[in-house]
Motif scaffolding. Structure first.
Motif, short mmCIF file in Angstrom:
data_model
loop_
_atom_site.label_atom_id
_atom_site.label_comp_id
_atom_site.label_asym_id
_atom_site.label_seq_id
_atom_site.Cartn_x
_atom_site.Cartn_y
_atom_site.Cartn_z
N ALA A 188 0.83 -1.20 0.00
CA ALA A 188 0.00 0.00 0.00
C ALA A 188 0.86 1.25 0.00
O ALA A 188 0.58 2.22 -0.73
CB ALA A 188 -0.94 0.00 1.21
N PHE A 189 1.93 1.26 0.79
CA PHE A 189 2.82 2.42 0.86
C PHE A 189 3.49 2.67 -0.48
O PHE A 189 3.49 3.80 -0.99
CB PHE A 189 3.86 2.22 1.96
N VAL A 190 4.05 1.64 -1.08
CA VAL A 190 4.72 1.79 -2.38
C VAL A 190 3.70 2.23 -3.44
O VAL A 190 3.98 3.10 -4.26
CB VAL A 190 5.44 0.49 -2.78
N SER A 191 2.51 1.65 -3.40
CA SER A 191 1.47 2.01 -4.36
C SER A 191 1.09 3.48 -4.22
O SER A 191 0.86 4.17 -5.22
CB SER A 191 0.24 1.14 -4.14
N SER A 192 1.04 3.98 -2.99
CA SER A 192 0.68 5.40 -2.78
C SER A 192 1.70 6.34 -3.38
O SER A 192 1.38 7.47 -3.73
CB SER A 192 0.50 5.68 -1.29
N ALA B 36 -8.68 -0.84 -0.93
CA ALA B 36 -10.03 -1.15 -1.38
C ALA B 36 -10.75 0.04 -2.01
O ALA B 36 -11.62 -0.15 -2.86
CB ALA B 36 -10.86 -1.67 -0.21
N ASP B 37 -10.39 1.26 -1.61
CA ASP B 37 -11.13 2.44 -2.08
C ASP B 37 -10.28 3.39 -2.90
O ASP B 37 -10.64 3.75 -4.01
CB ASP B 37 -11.73 3.16 -0.87
N ALA C 243 -9.75 3.84 -7.32
CA ALA C 243 -10.16 5.14 -7.88
C ALA C 243 -9.01 5.78 -8.64
O ALA C 243 -9.20 6.35 -9.72
CB ALA C 243 -10.64 6.06 -6.75
N LEU C 244 -7.80 5.69 -8.08
CA LEU C 244 -6.63 6.25 -8.76
C LEU C 244 -6.33 5.49 -10.04
O LEU C 244 -6.01 6.08 -11.07
CB LEU C 244 -5.41 6.23 -7.83
#
Length: 95
Positions: free
Chosen positions: A26-30, A83-84, A88-89
């Motif tokens: 999640a961190f890398v994806s952000s 999940a959200d 969306a991104l």
């Protein structure tokens, strides 16, 4: 009795590793999406999500233990992102 405790310890270790992997992903994806994509998706800003997920990752590494209440809060934040926010991104950046 010793076998039960060994099994419990093994399960907790596996859970910790899986949750660490989820938070790291999640961190890398952000970090991969632009700040404009976050604004266009009407989500929290990129710095906000990066800080939340980065702190969650740091708490996991420093304090460990998936049942720690602070760790649980950051785990929920990582799942909310995955999940959200991430879908969306991703929908905005598809060609």
């Amino acid at each position: 009795m010793l076998h039960v405790l060994q099994a419990q310890s093994t399960v907790m270790t596996v859970v910790m590793i899986v949750l660490l992997a989820v938070k790291l992903f999640a961190f890398v994806s952000s970090l991969l999406y632009s700040g404009e994509a976050y604004n266009a998706a009407n989500k929290l800003t990129k710095p906000a999500w990066t800080i939340i997920l980065g702190l969650g990752l740091a708490v996991q590494v420093v304090f460990g233990g998936p049942l720690n209440i602070i760790n649980l809060v950051f785990t929920i934040a990582a799942f909310v992102y995955l999940a959200d926010v991430r879908p969306a991104l991703a929908s905005l950046t598809r060609r």
